[in-house]
Design an enzyme around this catalytic site. Structure first.
Site, PDB file in Angstrom:
ATOM      1  N   GLY A   1      -2.737  -5.744  -4.683  1.00 15.07           N
ATOM      2  CA  GLY A   1      -3.726  -6.262  -3.788  1.00 15.07           C
ATOM      3  C   GLY A   1      -4.736  -5.341  -3.820  1.00 15.07           C
ATOM      4  CD  GLU A   2      -6.947  -0.294  -6.821  1.00 13.40           C
ATOM      5  OE1 GLU A   2      -7.518   0.794  -6.886  1.00 13.40           O
ATOM      6  OE2 GLU A   2      -5.813  -0.493  -7.656  1.00 13.40           O
TER       7      GLU A   2
ATOM      8  NE  ARG B   1      -8.589  -5.665 -11.766  1.00 12.11           N
ATOM      9  CZ  ARG B   1      -8.630  -6.685 -11.039  1.00 12.11           C
ATOM     10  NH1 ARG B   1      -8.787  -6.636  -9.803  1.00 12.11           N
ATOM     11  NH2 ARG B   1      -8.503  -7.963 -11.711  1.00 12.11           N
TER      12      ARG B   1
ATOM     13  CD  GLU C   1      17.331 -17.394   5.241  1.00 10.13           C
ATOM     14  OE1 GLU C   1      17.465 -17.508   6.337  1.00 10.13           O
ATOM     15  OE2 GLU C   1      17.858 -16.179   4.849  1.00 10.13           O
ATOM     16  CG  ASN C   2       9.707 -17.983   3.954  1.00 10.31           C
ATOM     17  OD1 ASN C   2       9.686 -17.886   5.208  1.00 10.31           O
ATOM     18  ND2 ASN C   2       8.690 -17.502   3.579  1.00 10.31           N
TER      19      ASN C   2
ATOM     20  CB  SER D   1     -14.179 -14.144   1.434  1.00 11.72           C
ATOM     21  OG  SER D   1     -12.896 -15.165   1.714  1.00 11.72           O
TER      22      SER D   1
END
Length: 300
Positions: A95-96, A56, A129-130, A70
């Site tokens: 997560g840019e 992107r 596991e989480n 936000s």
């Protein structure tokens, strides 16, 4: 918001592990690596570089400003993911938009998942596991599923096998991530349940989502009441279908009509009507003689 503050504090504590140059973590075999893999840590924004292979290149400025607003109000709900390159040096994996928006509002640190060069299987194990923990909120579980899809490239079928959950269950969690960020925060903080969120997600307009969320919280609506509220809204978009459904559902034989059946056959006749207007009539008999009596009445 106490839960979110607690998580951020935990992230800052674990981040100290990454600030010791004498014990720099470069491999999953290194000391304390297990405390990094699968956890959220606060890292310095200036230590993160953009991935040069990021596909992107264009970012909608208006949408970026909305995300920045936000983040200013709620913080970064979904951490970014980075790859550790060197001591206090990271490369962005995903997560840019969150990273850019955080920089716009002047944040100096950002919550991040840290990837280590050879941590792929360790990350899968940590996430699975989480997910099995009982103290996770639905959004945390959904984010873990999303990471398995995006970073490990597992399909929903493969995840189903790994975590022992039905594919439909996984899909329901993932759908929660389409909710307005404010509603996601409401689920994380316990103001509404996952059931409320699943009802709200059936509405695409996020402004309407937010209105319904406010009603749930202010009026303490149950999940069923929320589902009814959502259905009323959807029906209002297509009044003709709503009227038709109402007419169909409202059909029911009157008591005097049922009584007429009972008097005619000399037996307590049962009449059942389904929601679609279809139904059945049950005429009981007590013997072969009684059965023949009823047959004669029908034939006459």
């Amino acid at each position: 918001m106490a839960k979110a503050i607690k998580k951020q504090a935990l992230g800052r504590g674990l981040s100290a592990l990454l600030k010791d140059p004498d014990n720099d973590i470069q491999s999953v075999e290194d000391k304390n690596a297990d405390k990094v893999v699968g956890n959220i840590l606060e890292i310095e924004i200036d230590a993160v570089e953009i991935n040069p292979f990021q596909p992107r290149t264009n970012f909608n400025e208006e949408a970026l400003n909305e995300l920045a607003t936000s983040i200013r109000e709620l913080g970064v709900i979904q951490p970014i993911t980075v790859r550790k390159l060197d001591f206090n040096k990271y490369q962005l994996i995903s997560g840019e938009r969150r990273l850019r928006a955080s920089r716009l509002v002047g944040m100096t640190t950002i919550p991040a998942y840290i990837r280590i060069a050879n941590d792929n299987e360790s990350l899968v194990m940590a996430l699975v596991e989480n997910i099995q923990r009982h103290d996770l909120d639905p959004i945390e579980i959904a984010l873990s599923y999303q990471r398995l899809i995006e970073e490990i490239q597992l399909t929903q079928e493969q995840m189903s096998e790994r975590v022992g959950k039905k594919r439909s269950t996984i899909a329901n969690y993932l759908r929660l991530l389409k909710l307005d960020p404010i509603i996601q925060t409401g689920i994380r903080d316990g103001f509404i349940s996952m059931g409320h969120g699943r009802a709200i997600i059936n509405i695409e307009n996020q402004d309407i989502q937010a209105d319904i969320y406010q009603k749930i919280v202010s009026q303490n609506l149950s999940v069923r009441e929320t589902e009814a509220l959502v259905k009323n809204y959807q029906d209002s978009l297509n009044p003709s279908l709503a009227v038709k459904a109402k007419k169909t559902a409202s059909f029911a034989p009157a008591d005097d009509q049922k009584k007429a059946f009972t008097n005619f056959f000399g037996a307590k006749v049962e009449v059942k009507v389904a929601g679609n207007g279809k139904g059945k009539i049950t005429i009981p008999f007590h013997s072969e003689e009684d059965f023949n009596r009823i047959i004669k009445l029908i034939n006459n």
